[in-house]
Scaffold this motif. Structure first.
Motif, PDB file in Angstrom:
ATOM      1  N   LEU A   1       0.801  -1.422  -0.386  1.00 21.93           N
ATOM      2  CA  LEU A   1       0.233   0.244  -0.089  1.00 21.93           C
ATOM      3  C   LEU A   1       0.889   1.304  -0.133  1.00 21.93           C
ATOM      4  CD1 LEU A   1      -2.804  -1.442   2.574  1.00 21.93           C
ATOM      5  CD2 LEU A   1      -2.911  -1.062   0.299  1.00 21.93           C
ATOM      6  N   PRO A   2       0.255   2.465  -0.770  1.00 22.67           N
ATOM      7  CA  PRO A   2       1.611   3.664  -0.717  1.00 22.67           C
ATOM      8  C   PRO A   2       0.990   3.897   0.439  1.00 22.67           C
ATOM      9  CG  PRO A   2      -0.627   3.658  -2.460  1.00 22.67           C
ATOM     10  CD  PRO A   2      -0.677   2.131  -1.786  1.00 22.67           C
ATOM     11  N   ILE A   3       1.641   4.908   0.778  1.00 17.83           N
ATOM     12  CA  ILE A   3       1.048   5.756   2.615  1.00 17.83           C
ATOM     13  C   ILE A   3      -0.102   6.738   2.071  1.00 17.83           C
ATOM     14  CG2 ILE A   3       2.429   7.626   3.730  1.00 17.83           C
ATOM     15  CD1 ILE A   3       5.322   6.588   3.022  1.00 17.83           C
ATOM     16  N   THR A   4      -1.183   6.447   2.922  1.00 14.45           N
ATOM     17  CA  THR A   4      -2.297   7.145   3.270  1.00 14.45           C
ATOM     18  C   THR A   4      -2.090   8.202   4.473  1.00 14.45           C
ATOM     19  OG1 THR A   4      -3.450   5.859   4.254  1.00 14.45           O
ATOM     20  CG2 THR A   4      -3.937   6.117   2.015  1.00 14.45           C
ATOM     21  N   VAL A   5      -2.635   8.949   4.394  1.00 13.30           N
ATOM     22  CA  VAL A   5      -3.369   9.912   5.595  1.00 13.30           C
ATOM     23  C   VAL A   5      -3.175   8.338   7.092  1.00 13.30           C
ATOM     24  CG1 VAL A   5      -4.755  11.607   7.123  1.00 13.30           C
ATOM     25  CG2 VAL A   5      -3.657  12.074   4.594  1.00 13.30           C
ATOM     26  N   ARG A   6      -4.585   7.635   6.689  1.00 17.32           N
ATOM     27  CA  ARG A   6      -4.938   7.227   7.587  1.00 17.32           C
ATOM     28  C   ARG A   6      -3.618   6.353   7.773  1.00 17.32           C
ATOM     29  NH1 ARG A   6     -10.005   5.028   8.325  1.00 17.32           N
ATOM     30  NH2 ARG A   6     -10.091   5.827   6.572  1.00 17.32           N
ATOM     31  N   SER A   7      -2.982   5.602   7.302  1.00 18.98           N
ATOM     32  CA  SER A   7      -1.543   4.455   6.868  1.00 18.98           C
ATOM     33  C   SER A   7      -0.814   5.340   8.274  1.00 18.98           C
ATOM     34  CB  SER A   7      -1.204   3.782   6.016  1.00 18.98           C
ATOM     35  OG  SER A   7      -0.260   5.087   5.325  1.00 18.98           O
ATOM     36  N   LEU A   8      -0.704   6.628   7.729  1.00 20.16           N
ATOM     37  CA  LEU A   8       0.528   7.249   8.301  1.00 20.16           C
ATOM     38  C   LEU A   8      -0.186   7.602  10.318  1.00 20.16           C
ATOM     39  CD1 LEU A   8       2.968   8.841   8.192  1.00 20.16           C
ATOM     40  CD2 LEU A   8       2.030  11.121   7.550  1.00 20.16           C
ATOM     41  N   SER A   9      -0.861   7.532  10.265  1.00 17.67           N
ATOM     42  CA  SER A   9      -2.046   8.125  11.316  1.00 17.67           C
ATOM     43  C   SER A   9      -1.952   6.587  11.854  1.00 17.67           C
ATOM     44  CB  SER A   9      -2.794   8.789  11.429  1.00 17.67           C
ATOM     45  OG  SER A   9      -3.280   8.097  12.327  1.00 17.67           O
ATOM     46  N   GLU A  10      -1.633   5.418  11.886  1.00 18.15           N
ATOM     47  CA  GLU A  10      -1.545   4.434  12.587  1.00 18.15           C
ATOM     48  C   GLU A  10      -0.334   3.855  12.505  1.00 18.15           C
ATOM     49  OE1 GLU A  10      -6.357   2.927  10.798  1.00 18.15           O
ATOM     50  OE2 GLU A  10      -4.082   1.611   9.595  1.00 18.15           O
ATOM     51  N   ALA A  11       1.105   4.661  11.556  1.00 19.76           N
ATOM     52  CA  ALA A  11       1.950   4.192  12.306  1.00 19.76           C
ATOM     53  C   ALA A  11       2.134   4.979  13.789  1.00 19.76           C
ATOM     54  CB  ALA A  11       2.832   4.763  10.624  1.00 19.76           C
ATOM     55  N   MET A  12       2.558   6.385  13.335  1.00 17.86           N
ATOM     56  CA  MET A  12       2.202   6.735  14.946  1.00 17.86           C
ATOM     57  C   MET A  12       2.177   7.576  16.505  1.00 17.86           C
ATOM     58  SD  MET A  12       4.171  10.765  12.352  1.00 17.86           S
ATOM     59  CE  MET A  12       1.896  11.126  12.283  1.00 17.86           C
TER      60      MET A  12
ATOM     61  N   THR B   1       7.028  13.903   1.819  1.00 14.16           N
ATOM     62  CA  THR B   1       5.871  14.706   2.616  1.00 14.16           C
ATOM     63  C   THR B   1       5.938  13.908   4.218  1.00 14.16           C
ATOM     64  OG1 THR B   1       5.372  15.317   0.756  1.00 14.16           O
ATOM     65  CG2 THR B   1       3.857  16.203   3.134  1.00 14.16           C
ATOM     66  N   ALA B   2       5.891  13.002   4.467  1.00 16.43           N
ATOM     67  CA  ALA B   2       5.128  12.146   5.167  1.00 16.43           C
ATOM     68  C   ALA B   2       5.956  12.384   6.375  1.00 16.43           C
ATOM     69  CB  ALA B   2       4.945  10.831   4.804  1.00 16.43           C
TER      70      ALA B   2
ATOM     71  N   ALA C   1       4.866  13.886   9.593  1.00 13.84           N
ATOM     72  CA  ALA C   1       5.865  13.212  10.872  1.00 13.84           C
ATOM     73  C   ALA C   1       6.800  14.060  12.535  1.00 13.84           C
ATOM     74  CB  ALA C   1       6.347  11.636  10.622  1.00 13.84           C
ATOM     75  N   LEU C   2       7.955  14.515  11.542  1.00  8.03           N
ATOM     76  CA  LEU C   2       9.143  15.687  11.844  1.00  8.03           C
ATOM     77  C   LEU C   2       8.198  16.746  12.963  1.00  8.03           C
ATOM     78  CD1 LEU C   2      11.946  15.566  10.307  1.00  8.03           C
ATOM     79  CD2 LEU C   2      11.329  14.652  12.579  1.00  8.03           C
ATOM     80  N   GLU C   3       7.117  16.947  12.346  1.00  8.69           N
ATOM     81  CA  GLU C   3       6.804  18.208  12.793  1.00  8.69           C
ATOM     82  C   GLU C   3       4.963  17.757  14.331  1.00  8.69           C
ATOM     83  OE1 GLU C   3       6.589  21.680  10.353  1.00  8.69           O
ATOM     84  OE2 GLU C   3       5.716  20.976  12.286  1.00  8.69           O
TER      85      GLU C   3
ATOM     86  N   ILE D   1       8.876   2.619   4.336  1.00  6.66           N
ATOM     87  CA  ILE D   1       9.800   3.621   5.403  1.00  6.66           C
ATOM     88  C   ILE D   1      10.005   3.117   6.588  1.00  6.66           C
ATOM     89  CG2 ILE D   1       8.656   5.571   6.697  1.00  6.66           C
ATOM     90  CD1 ILE D   1       6.946   6.805   4.584  1.00  6.66           C
ATOM     91  N   MET D   2       8.725   2.369   7.630  1.00 10.13           N
ATOM     92  CA  MET D   2       9.281   1.492   8.229  1.00 10.13           C
ATOM     93  C   MET D   2      10.613   0.797   8.048  1.00 10.13           C
ATOM     94  SD  MET D   2       7.218   3.691  10.034  1.00 10.13           S
ATOM     95  CE  MET D   2       5.959   2.974  11.018  1.00 10.13           C
TER      96      MET D   2
END
Ligand code: GDP
Ligand code: MG
Length: 373
Positions: A2-13, A42-43, A47-49, A371-372
Motif C-alpha cells: 500500500l502507498p502511504i495515506t493519511v490514515r496509514s501514516l496516522s496509524e504508523a505514528m 511529505t510524510a 511526522a517530524l512536525e 519507510i518503516m
C-alpha cells in the motif's frame, strides 16, 4: 503493498489523522482527505512536525545505537548552562549580513587571525562575560530545511525588519516558520539611523502578523538598532541573553559529542571541511566521528577566526578537517568509541542513499513498509 495515506501514516505514528491534515494544510497548503496518498518526503516532514522521526526507524543496528547516543538523556546534575544558538532571519536587504558582520567585528577579539577569509557559517561573540552563538544561515528556507531534518540547532531567532520598509514578504514567511518551530524570537528594528523611517508602521505591521510588540503589551521584544553604525547592538545582545536565561539552555559537556553539520565544503589544502556545531558533549581532536554519510578522525579544529582549537564545548561552532567526504547541512554527527563503527554506518547510509535514489527514479509509490523498514 500500500502507498502511504493519511490514515496509514496516522496509524504508523499513533497520532490522529486530523493532526496530519492540519499540518498538511498549514505547512504545504494542501487540503487532504483521510484516504489521500501522500509522498514519502511529505510524510516524513509531517511526522517530524509531530515530533516523530520515522527516518530513525529505517535502519537497525548501528544506526539505532548512534541514535541512542544522540538522544541519551543526561542527568540534571551533569547539565551546565550553554550559550544560546541564534539564527538571523528577515527580508532581503533589511540588513541581516550587516548585522551579523557588525556583531562579529565589534564583539570578537580582534587581531590574531591568520587572515584566511572563508565563508563563516557561525561564530561566537561575548557580551558581559556571556557567550552567544550566531548561525549565519542563508535564510528561512535553510532554517526550515534544517528543522525538517530534525536538526533543531536554533534556540532563538533574531528577525531583522528595516524601519524604512516594514514587514515584507520574506519577513512574513520567516515569522510563520518561526511560529511553526516554536522558537522564541526577538525583533531587531534596523536602520533607525535613516531619516525617513516609520517605527509605528513597523509595530503595526508586526501586530498584523500576530507578533505583538512588548511595548504594546505583547510578548515580543522589538529592539531598535542600526547595524550600520552600531546603535542598539548592546541592547539587542542583552535582550537575547535575557531571553536565553528564561529558557534555561543547558547541556552536559562530559559525554561524547553530538551535534549538527551547518555546512561542508572542499578546501584545496585541507580536504573536506565541515562546520559543526556541538549540541551536547565536547568534541576533541582525534575523536572518531560519523556525520551523515561521512566519517573520520577529527584531524584539526578551528574557530571562526581560523584559530586552532583542541576541543569544542556545547554551542561552539567549529570548522573541522579529517572527514573522508563533505557532509551536508543538517547532517547529524556523533562521536563513536570506534572508527570501524563510524565507517560502517557511513557506508550503510551511502548504500541506502543509492537505493533511495534508484527507487525514486524507478517511480511508483513508496510504501509505509519502505519507510518503516
Ligand atoms: P541582507 O540582505 O538582509 O543581508 O541585507 P544587507 O546586510 O546586505 O544590507 C542591505 C543594505 O542595507 C546594504 O546596503 C547595507 O549597507 C544597508 N544597511 C544595513 N543595515 C543598515 C542600517 O542599520 N542603516 C542603514 N542606513 N543601512 C543599512
Ligand atoms: Mg545578506
Amino acid at each position: 503493498e500500500l502507498p502511504i495515506t493519511v490514515r496509514s501514516l496516522s496509524e504508523a505514528m499513533g497520532r490522529p489523522a486530523k493532526a496530519i491534515m492540519s499540518i498538511m494544510f498549514k505547512e504545504f497548503g494542501e487540503m487532504v482527505t483521510i484516504n489521500q496518498i501522500i509522498e514519502e518526503e511529505t510524510a516524513l516532514a509531517v511526522a517530524l512536525e509531530l515530533g516523530v522521526d520515522l527516518t530513525f526507524k529505517r535502519q537497525k543496528g548501528i544506526e539505532e545505537t548512534v541514535n541512542e547516543i544522540i538522544e541519551q538523556e543526561d542527568a540534571s546534575e551533569d547539565l551546565i548552562t550553554r550559550p544560546p544558538i541564534i539564527t538571523v532571519l528577515g527580508h532581503v536587504d533589511h540588513g541581516k549580513t550587516t548585522l551579523v558582520d557588525s556583531l562579529r567585528n565589534s564583539k570578537v577579539v580582534e587581531g590574531e587571525a591568520g587572515g584566511i577569509t572563508q565563508h563563516i557559517a557561525a561564530y561566537q561573540v561575548e557580551h558581559n562575560n556571556h557567550k552567544l552563538t550566531f548561525v549565519d544561515t542563508p535564510g528561512h528556507a535553510a532554517f526550515s530545511e534544517m528543522r525538517s531534518r530534525g536538526a533543531n540547532v536554533t534556540d532563538m531567532v533574531v528577525l531583522v525588519v528595516a524601519a524604512d520598509d516594514g514587514v515584507m514578504p520574506q519577513t512574513a514567511e520567516s515569522i510563520s516558520h518561526v511560529k511553526a518551530s516554536g522558537v522564541p524570537m526577538v525583533v531587531a528594528m534596523n536602520k533607525i539611523d535613516l531619516p525617513e523611517i516609520n517605527e509605528q508602521k513597523v509595530l503595526t505591521d508586526l501586530a498584523a502578523q500576530d507578533v505583538l510588540p512588548s511595548e504594546w503589551g505583547g510578548e515580543t521584544e522589538v529592539v531598535r538598532v542600526s547595524a550600520l553604525n552600531g546603535t542598539g547592538l548592546d541592547n539587542l545582545l542583552e535582550t537575547l541573553l535575557l531571553t536565553a536565561e528564561l529558557h534555561e539552555l543547558k547541556a552536559n559537556p562530559n559525554r561524547p559529542a553530538v551535534g549538527v553539520c551547518l555546512e561542508g565544503f572542499r578546501d584545496e589544502g585541507r580536504g573536506s571541511v565541515a562546520w559543526l556545531i556541538v549540541q551536547k558533549g565536547t568534541l576533541r581532536i582525534g575523536d572518531a566521528v560519523v556525520c551523515g554519510k561521512s566519517y573520520g578522525y577529527i584531524r584539526a579544529m578551528y574557530d571562526d577566526r581560523d584559530q586552532q582549537l583542541e576541543e569544542a564545548p556545547p554551542s561552539l561552532p567549529v570548522k573541522v578537517t579529517g572527514l573522508d567526504s563533505v557532509p551536508g547541512a543538517g547532517d547529524h554527527f556523533a562521536v563513536l568509541s570506534d572508527i570501524e563503527q563510524a565507517r560502517e554506518l557511513a557506508e550503510e547510509r551511502r548504500h541506502e542513499g543509492r537505493t533511495d535514489t534508484l527507487a525514486r527514479h524507478s517511480g511508483g509509490p513508496r510504501t509505509l513498509d519502505d519507510i518503516m523498514g
